[in-house]
Design an enzyme around this catalytic site. Structure first.
Site, PDB file in Angstrom:
ATOM      1  N   THR A  11      12.780   2.826  -1.274  1.00  0.00           N
ATOM      2  CA  THR A  11      12.964   2.675   0.177  1.00  0.00           C
ATOM      3  C   THR A  11      12.667   1.258   0.673  1.00  0.00           C
ATOM      4  O   THR A  11      11.731   0.604   0.205  1.00  0.00           O
ATOM      5  CB  THR A  11      12.046   3.678   0.907  1.00  0.00           C
ATOM      6  OG1 THR A  11      12.341   4.984   0.420  1.00  0.00           O
ATOM      7  CG2 THR A  11      12.256   3.645   2.419  1.00  0.00           C
TER       8      THR A  11
ATOM      9  N   PRO B  77      13.029  -1.244   4.588  1.00  0.00           N
ATOM     10  CA  PRO B  77      13.198  -1.087   6.042  1.00  0.00           C
ATOM     11  C   PRO B  77      14.641  -0.766   6.424  1.00  0.00           C
ATOM     12  O   PRO B  77      14.888   0.059   7.308  1.00  0.00           O
ATOM     13  CB  PRO B  77      12.755  -2.447   6.597  1.00  0.00           C
ATOM     14  CG  PRO B  77      11.793  -2.973   5.573  1.00  0.00           C
ATOM     15  CD  PRO B  77      12.275  -2.468   4.247  1.00  0.00           C
TER      16      PRO B  77
ATOM     17  N   ASP C 202      16.698  14.304  -8.744  1.00  0.00           N
ATOM     18  CA  ASP C 202      17.097  15.666  -9.155  1.00  0.00           C
ATOM     19  C   ASP C 202      15.965  16.334  -9.945  1.00  0.00           C
ATOM     20  O   ASP C 202      15.695  17.524  -9.792  1.00  0.00           O
ATOM     21  CB  ASP C 202      18.351  15.622 -10.044  1.00  0.00           C
ATOM     22  CG  ASP C 202      19.630  15.353  -9.247  1.00  0.00           C
ATOM     23  OD1 ASP C 202      19.576  15.375  -8.005  1.00  0.00           O
ATOM     24  OD2 ASP C 202      20.671  15.119  -9.887  1.00  0.00           O
TER      25      ASP C 202
ATOM     26  N   GLN D 246      -1.006  29.950  14.431  1.00  0.00           N
ATOM     27  CA  GLN D 246      -0.840  31.024  15.411  1.00  0.00           C
ATOM     28  C   GLN D 246      -1.829  32.166  15.149  1.00  0.00           C
ATOM     29  O   GLN D 246      -2.431  32.711  16.072  1.00  0.00           O
ATOM     30  CB  GLN D 246       0.612  31.538  15.370  1.00  0.00           C
ATOM     31  CG  GLN D 246       1.035  32.275  16.624  1.00  0.00           C
ATOM     32  CD  GLN D 246       1.002  31.379  17.863  1.00  0.00           C
ATOM     33  OE1 GLN D 246       1.155  30.170  17.764  1.00  0.00           O
ATOM     34  NE2 GLN D 246       0.762  31.973  19.019  1.00  0.00           N
TER      35      GLN D 246
ATOM     36  N   GLU E 142      11.096  11.950  -0.467  1.00  0.00           N
ATOM     37  CA  GLU E 142      12.002  12.327  -1.579  1.00  0.00           C
ATOM     38  C   GLU E 142      13.363  12.773  -1.060  1.00  0.00           C
ATOM     39  O   GLU E 142      13.998  13.682  -1.600  1.00  0.00           O
ATOM     40  CB  GLU E 142      11.356  13.371  -2.491  1.00  0.00           C
ATOM     41  CG  GLU E 142      10.094  12.817  -3.124  1.00  0.00           C
ATOM     42  CD  GLU E 142       9.699  13.440  -4.433  1.00  0.00           C
ATOM     43  OE1 GLU E 142      10.531  14.120  -5.045  1.00  0.00           O
ATOM     44  OE2 GLU E 142       8.550  13.233  -4.831  1.00  0.00           O
TER      45      GLU E 142
HETATM   46  C1  FAD Z   1       4.356   9.016   3.614  1.00  0.00           C
HETATM   47  C2  FAD Z   1       5.637   8.603   2.966  1.00  0.00           C
HETATM   48  C3  FAD Z   1       5.649   8.322   1.605  1.00  0.00           C
HETATM   49  C4  FAD Z   1       6.833   7.872   0.984  1.00  0.00           C
HETATM   50  N1  FAD Z   1       6.814   7.529  -0.347  1.00  0.00           N
HETATM   51  C5  FAD Z   1       7.908   6.895  -0.880  1.00  0.00           C
HETATM   52  C6  FAD Z   1       7.852   6.346  -2.224  1.00  0.00           C
HETATM   53  O1  FAD Z   1       6.864   6.486  -2.946  1.00  0.00           O
HETATM   54  N2  FAD Z   1       8.943   5.660  -2.651  1.00  0.00           N
HETATM   55  C7  FAD Z   1      10.067   5.482  -1.898  1.00  0.00           C
HETATM   56  O2  FAD Z   1      11.008   4.834  -2.366  1.00  0.00           O
HETATM   57  N3  FAD Z   1      10.145   6.006  -0.642  1.00  0.00           N
HETATM   58  C8  FAD Z   1       9.091   6.690  -0.119  1.00  0.00           C
HETATM   59  N4  FAD Z   1       9.162   7.195   1.166  1.00  0.00           N
HETATM   60  C9  FAD Z   1      10.368   6.978   1.954  1.00  0.00           C
HETATM   61  C10 FAD Z   1      11.161   8.227   2.248  1.00  0.00           C
HETATM   62  O3  FAD Z   1      11.834   8.683   1.101  1.00  0.00           O
HETATM   63  C11 FAD Z   1      12.096   7.885   3.414  1.00  0.00           C
HETATM   64  O4  FAD Z   1      11.274   7.784   4.572  1.00  0.00           O
HETATM   65  C12 FAD Z   1      13.183   8.908   3.611  1.00  0.00           C
HETATM   66  O5  FAD Z   1      14.086   8.869   2.537  1.00  0.00           O
HETATM   67  C13 FAD Z   1      13.957   8.701   4.927  1.00  0.00           C
HETATM   68  O6  FAD Z   1      14.292   7.371   5.145  1.00  0.00           O
HETATM   69  P1  FAD Z   1      13.956   6.717   6.581  1.00  0.00           P
HETATM   70  O7  FAD Z   1      12.516   6.968   6.839  1.00  0.00           O
HETATM   71  O8  FAD Z   1      14.416   5.314   6.566  1.00  0.00           O
HETATM   72  O9  FAD Z   1      14.805   7.556   7.605  1.00  0.00           O
HETATM   73  P2  FAD Z   1      16.343   7.350   8.020  1.00  0.00           P
HETATM   74  O10 FAD Z   1      17.180   7.284   6.799  1.00  0.00           O
HETATM   75  O11 FAD Z   1      16.427   6.246   8.997  1.00  0.00           O
HETATM   76  O12 FAD Z   1      16.647   8.727   8.750  1.00  0.00           O
HETATM   77  C14 FAD Z   1      16.321   8.983  10.113  1.00  0.00           C
HETATM   78  C15 FAD Z   1      16.860  10.361  10.472  1.00  0.00           C
HETATM   79  O13 FAD Z   1      18.298  10.378  10.322  1.00  0.00           O
HETATM   80  C16 FAD Z   1      18.685  11.402   9.417  1.00  0.00           C
HETATM   81  N5  FAD Z   1      19.828  10.936   8.625  1.00  0.00           N
HETATM   82  C17 FAD Z   1      20.015   9.718   8.076  1.00  0.00           C
HETATM   83  N6  FAD Z   1      21.193   9.669   7.421  1.00  0.00           N
HETATM   84  C18 FAD Z   1      21.745  10.893   7.540  1.00  0.00           C
HETATM   85  C19 FAD Z   1      22.951  11.499   7.058  1.00  0.00           C
HETATM   86  N7  FAD Z   1      23.833  10.822   6.289  1.00  0.00           N
HETATM   87  N8  FAD Z   1      23.202  12.786   7.375  1.00  0.00           N
HETATM   88  C20 FAD Z   1      22.322  13.495   8.132  1.00  0.00           C
HETATM   89  N9  FAD Z   1      21.163  12.981   8.608  1.00  0.00           N
HETATM   90  C21 FAD Z   1      20.885  11.706   8.312  1.00  0.00           C
HETATM   91  C22 FAD Z   1      17.456  11.638   8.539  1.00  0.00           C
HETATM   92  O14 FAD Z   1      17.466  12.938   7.964  1.00  0.00           O
HETATM   93  C23 FAD Z   1      16.338  11.458   9.558  1.00  0.00           C
HETATM   94  O15 FAD Z   1      16.186  12.641  10.276  1.00  0.00           O
HETATM   95  C24 FAD Z   1       8.017   7.729   1.763  1.00  0.00           C
HETATM   96  C25 FAD Z   1       8.010   8.061   3.132  1.00  0.00           C
HETATM   97  C26 FAD Z   1       6.849   8.481   3.735  1.00  0.00           C
HETATM   98  C27 FAD Z   1       6.877   8.806   5.203  1.00  0.00           C
END
Ligand code: FAD
Length: 384
Positions: A125, A127, A238, A334, A361
């Site tokens: 991941t 920004p 997967d 609840q 994930e």
């Molecule tokens: C506490 C924590 C630990 C994490 N640990 C790791 C880690 O170890 N390694 C790593 O690489 N990542 C990690 N992550 C990252 C995590 O996998 C991402 O936050 C997640 O994949 C979503 O990306 P985003 O936060 O940028 O949300 P966005 O992709 O910006 O999504 C925002 C919203 O839009 C929706 N959305 C986006 N695209 C679509 C689509 N095509 N169709 C439908 N809905 C969509 C999403 O479901 C969400 O509701 C972690 C995140 C958190 C919060």
């Protein structure tokens, strides 16, 4: 069909259950409040044989399967998913090596992690690249016999604790997904943990930015082939989603147990609230959801161990178990009434912790995308 665990699986489950009761459950609220990883406890988990379960014995691991790893994950998560996320994310990070690493990489990278103690972090991941993994902007430039990695990853579990990072970076941004490659980056010069996140739940896990600033790694640290990064990341997810589903199941089971116990103790209208059919119905719904969750993650993990294509089943398990954890932990609050909303009782933490299951994930929307694509691709194949 046999639904029973074998003797070895039962023994491992018992070991993990006893470890959780003694070492995790009693300290979960403390580490949640502090928002820190209990490193001594994680080391103890490693020494007890509850980490690296699916790594072959010749590299120092447990030599068992994903199913056994998930059974342990359910137990650890019963105590605290904040604490159990550290080994789960570590396991996610070593999966690319198991799936696509060379013999030399496995000997060199996995052995020290198993034989001594060390954590790994999975760095996908960024920004600008969350659900859209193809937008990864971290670059890997070939320079003689080395790659030079530059970029910033965010939300990385174990980000400031890892000694090994599996990093997804682009060798050619014009190629999108096909330009991505996977690399092994040991902690060292140029690798820095950035901002540490303050979180709603799973607060006993470490989530940070990781900055790669002109990091030189040998060419031999490429995992698989150039351009296979996206494929390796997806294969890894997967495999790993069953573990996330198992953790969600552990959390749901804890919520059910807490709700049953409290409903038998709390007296209103002259009798325990468990005598009310309305409460019994909530508990019955919770119990059905916990059992369904377990079947889903066991199936996905079993398919992984059988080397079957499990993309859809893993996504279903992750999505269903995470939604269930959110649902069941809310139901537990609840049952507790106003007390459930207070930090003196364990169920508000379960709800905060459960929320993350629907996000990391791959969000549960993305799981539904994966499931939907799997279904429609299968339908179009059957027409042809
Ligand atoms: C506490 C924590 C630990 C994490 N640990 C790791 C880690 O170890 N390694 C790593 O690489 N990542 C990690 N992550 C990252 C995590 O996998 C991402 O936050 C997640 O994949 C979503 O990306 P985003 O936060 O940028 O949300 P966005 O992709 O910006 O999504 C925002 C919203 O839009 C929706 N959305 C986006 N695209 C679509 C689509 N095509 N169709 C439908 N809905 C969509 C999403 O479901 C969400 O509701 C972690 C995140 C958190 C919060």
């Amino acid at each position: 069909m046999d639904f029973a665990l074998n003797e070895e699986q039962q023994a491992l489950q018992k070991l993990a259950r006893e470890f959780t009761a003694k070492e995790i459950t009693p300290v979960a609220a403390h580490w949640d409040e502090r928002g820190e990883v209990p490193m001594e406890l994680i080391k103890k988990m490693h020494e007890t044989g509850l980490m690296n379960i699916q790594i072959p014995e010749k590299y120092g691991g447990g030599g068992l399967g994903y199913l056994e790893s998930c059974l342990v994950g359910e137990e650890l998560a019963y105590g605290c998913t904040g604490i159990s996320t550290t080994p789960m994310a570590h396991s996610l990070a070593i999966t690319p090596i198991l799936l696509a690493g060379t013999e030399e990489q496995k000997q060199k990278m996995l052995k020290p992690i198993c034989e001594e103690f060390g954590l790994a972090a999975f760095c996908l991941t960024e920004p600008g690249a969350g659900s859209d993994a193809g937008a990864v902007a971290t670059t890997a430039r070939l320079d003689g016999d080395h790659y030079v990695i530059n970029g910033t990853k965010c939300f990385i579990t174990n980000g400031s604790l890892a000694r090994l990072y599996t990093v997804f970076a682009s060798e050619d941004r014009t190629k999108g997904l096909k330009g991505l490659s996977a690399f092994l980056v040991p902690a060292g010069p140029g690798v820095k943990a950035g901002k540490e996140e303050k979180k709603l739940g799973q607060r006993a896990s470490n989530t940070t930015e990781v900055v790669f600033d002109d990091v030189r790694i040998p060419r031999a640290n490429l995992i698989g082939k150039s351009g296979e990064g996206f494929k390796i990341a997806m294969m890894t997810l997967d495999n790993a989603r069953a573990a996330c589903a198992a953790a969600a199941t552990g959390l749901s089971r804890r919520a059910l147990d807490e709700a049953v116990r409290y409903s038998n103790e709390r007296v209103q209208f002259g009798q325990p609230i468990s005598a009310q059919q309305a409460i019994q119905f909530i508990l019955a719904d919770m119990a059905m959801k916990v059992e369904t969750s377990r079947l889903m993650y066991l199936q996905a993990a079993w398919m992984t161990d059988q080397k079957m294509k499990q993309t859809v089943q893993s996504a279903m398990a992750k999505c269903l178990c995470a939604d269930t954890a959110m649902d069941v932990s809310t139901m537990a609050i609840q049952v507790f009434g106003g007390y459930g909303y207070m930090k003196d009782y364990p169920v508000e933490k379960l709800m905060r912790d459960a929320k993350l299951m629907q996000i990391y994930e791959g969000t549960n929307q993305i799981q539904r995308v994966v499931i939907g694509r799997g279904l429609t691709a299968a339908a179009s194949r059957s027409k042809g």
